[in-house]
Write a protein that holds these residues in place. Structure first.
Motif, mmCIF file in Angstrom:
data_model
loop_
_atom_site.group_PDB
_atom_site.id
_atom_site.type_symbol
_atom_site.label_atom_id
_atom_site.label_comp_id
_atom_site.label_asym_id
_atom_site.label_seq_id
_atom_site.Cartn_x
_atom_site.Cartn_y
_atom_site.Cartn_z
ATOM 1 N N VAL A 92 37.931 75.936 62.952
ATOM 2 C CA VAL A 92 38.945 76.227 61.865
ATOM 3 C C VAL A 92 40.128 76.806 62.322
ATOM 4 O O VAL A 92 41.415 76.486 61.851
ATOM 5 N N VAL A 93 40.074 77.486 63.473
ATOM 6 C CA VAL A 93 41.231 78.454 63.557
ATOM 7 C C VAL A 93 42.345 77.222 64.201
ATOM 8 O O VAL A 93 43.522 77.458 64.364
ATOM 9 N N ASN A 94 41.916 75.998 64.672
ATOM 10 C CA ASN A 94 42.868 74.918 65.136
ATOM 11 C C ASN A 94 43.667 74.410 64.110
ATOM 12 O O ASN A 94 44.704 74.017 64.147
ATOM 13 N N ARG A 95 43.132 74.633 62.813
ATOM 14 C CA ARG A 95 43.655 73.816 61.633
ATOM 15 C C ARG A 95 45.295 74.343 61.263
ATOM 16 O O ARG A 95 46.200 73.488 61.219
ATOM 17 N N SER A 96 45.540 75.643 61.063
ATOM 18 C CA SER A 96 46.659 76.379 60.708
ATOM 19 C C SER A 96 47.700 75.963 61.891
ATOM 20 O O SER A 96 48.747 75.977 61.631
ATOM 21 N N TRP A 97 47.176 76.110 63.173
ATOM 22 C CA TRP A 97 47.894 75.724 64.315
ATOM 23 C C TRP A 97 48.640 74.357 64.222
ATOM 24 O O TRP A 97 49.702 74.309 64.618
ATOM 25 N N VAL A 98 47.799 73.308 63.742
ATOM 26 C CA VAL A 98 48.326 72.061 63.625
ATOM 27 C C VAL A 98 49.534 72.037 62.895
ATOM 28 O O VAL A 98 50.422 71.374 62.965
ATOM 29 N N PRO B 12 45.023 73.047 71.456
ATOM 30 C CA PRO B 12 44.872 73.878 70.234
ATOM 31 C C PRO B 12 44.202 75.314 71.071
ATOM 32 O O PRO B 12 43.630 75.191 72.044
ATOM 33 N N PRO B 13 44.363 76.202 70.043
ATOM 34 C CA PRO B 13 43.715 77.555 70.587
ATOM 35 C C PRO B 13 42.274 77.649 70.834
ATOM 36 O O PRO B 13 41.883 78.438 71.742
ATOM 37 N N ASP B 14 41.458 76.825 70.175
ATOM 38 C CA ASP B 14 40.024 76.584 70.556
ATOM 39 C C ASP B 14 39.628 75.214 70.930
ATOM 40 O O ASP B 14 40.099 74.251 70.584
ATOM 41 N N SER B 15 38.965 75.131 72.302
ATOM 42 C CA SER B 15 38.656 73.846 72.825
ATOM 43 C C SER B 15 37.709 73.041 72.125
ATOM 44 O O SER B 15 37.519 71.899 72.145
ATOM 45 N N ASP B 16 36.982 73.810 70.973
ATOM 46 C CA ASP B 16 36.121 73.148 69.994
ATOM 47 C C ASP B 16 36.978 72.532 69.026
ATOM 48 O O ASP B 16 37.448 73.144 68.290
ATOM 49 N N LEU B 17 37.152 71.046 68.973
ATOM 50 C CA LEU B 17 38.275 70.736 68.045
ATOM 51 C C LEU B 17 37.663 70.613 66.519
ATOM 52 O O LEU B 17 38.562 70.599 65.680
ATOM 53 N N ASN B 18 36.418 71.188 66.314
ATOM 54 C CA ASN B 18 35.945 71.275 64.806
ATOM 55 C C ASN B 18 36.350 72.825 64.310
ATOM 56 O O ASN B 18 36.108 73.216 63.355
#
Length: 250
Positions: free
Chosen positions: A191-197, A183-189
């Motif tokens: 928010v930027v990872n959400r739309s990416w998913v 994911p874009p950010d290594s911190d799984l929490n």
């Protein structure tokens, strides 16, 4: 690379379901009696059974989700087809989404690639549902996320992609996939990872961890409802808390 290939749903009228998914959701026939959008994503297979489907909050199976570039477009298209669909809404910092109820009461979520008011980077084809649908999420439930983490990450080799706390509602969402992507950010929490998913071209496993539930209802053999999900490209024991099966489980 292993993948989530098949969702088996036990239903009373397989042909009615199949036609609904083809006519309304614009899926097409795939191999092995499934319907879907692509062999790269999960297909849905309807198995003949008998009984009444009643979805409960503590059931193992919740739903699957179709991701689209433009949810407002999908909403208008479904309304034009006479489908009862709730107006899309931004649910907290989770996603811009809505849902429909398929034959016999099965829930199907529709989620936009990006949050409300944002523009998807995916090229949209306005002639298709929502500009281009994909089977993005398979959503199951658990009461012990440590057990799920161990099974998905250590035994199946899945990659954790996102963690989304929804504390006021008593649950947290965890996302896993068979992928080499990070994911874009290594911190799984983050928010930027959400739309990416929601923009992944493969199907992601979403697990809703219920904080205040001690038991998740496992489906009984041949009951109407969730019949399990088949993972191809690897072998593992059938007896697991998520009802996942390897392709040679028969």
């Amino acid at each position: 690379m292993p993948k989530i290939e098949t969702l088996d749903l036990y239903v009373n009228e397989p042909q009615i379901h199949k036609q609904f998914y083809i006519d309304i959701l614009e899926m097409h026939e795939l191999a092995n009696g499934r319907v879907g959008y692509s062999e790269e994503q999960m297909g849905i297979r309807f198995v003949q059974s008998q009984g009444e489907y009643e979805h409960r909050q503590a059931d193992l199976y919740w739903k699957f989700a179709i991701a689209v570039p433009d949810l407002d477009l999908a909403y208008r298209q479904l309304i034009a087809k006479g489908i009862d669909v709730t107006a899309p809404r931004q649910f907290r910092d989770v996603g811009y989404l809505t849902k429909i109820i398929a034959p016999e009461g099965f829930v199907i979520e529709l989620i936009q690639h990006v949050f409300e008011g944002e523009s998807s980077l995916v090229v949209s084809n306005c002639s298709r549902l929502g500009g281009g649908p994909s089977v993005n999420l398979l959503t199951l439930r658990c009461h012990d996320i440590n057990q799920v983490d161990d099974f998905c990450i250590n035994k199946l080799g899945m990659q954790p992609l996102s963690v989304q706390s929804v504390e006021p509602y008593g649950f947290t969402l965890y996302f896993y996939a068979f992928t080499e992507e990070s994911p874009p950010d290594s911190d799984l929490n983050a928010v930027v990872n959400r739309s990416w998913v929601y923009q992944r071209p493969y199907t992601v496993l979403e697990v809703q961890h219920l904080h205040n539930t001690n038991v998740i209802k496992q489906p009984q053999k041949n009951d109407v409802g969730y019949g399990g999900a088949i993972i191809t490209g690897m072998s593992f024991d059938k007896g697991n808390i998520l009802g996942l099966m390897s392709e040679n489980y028969m």
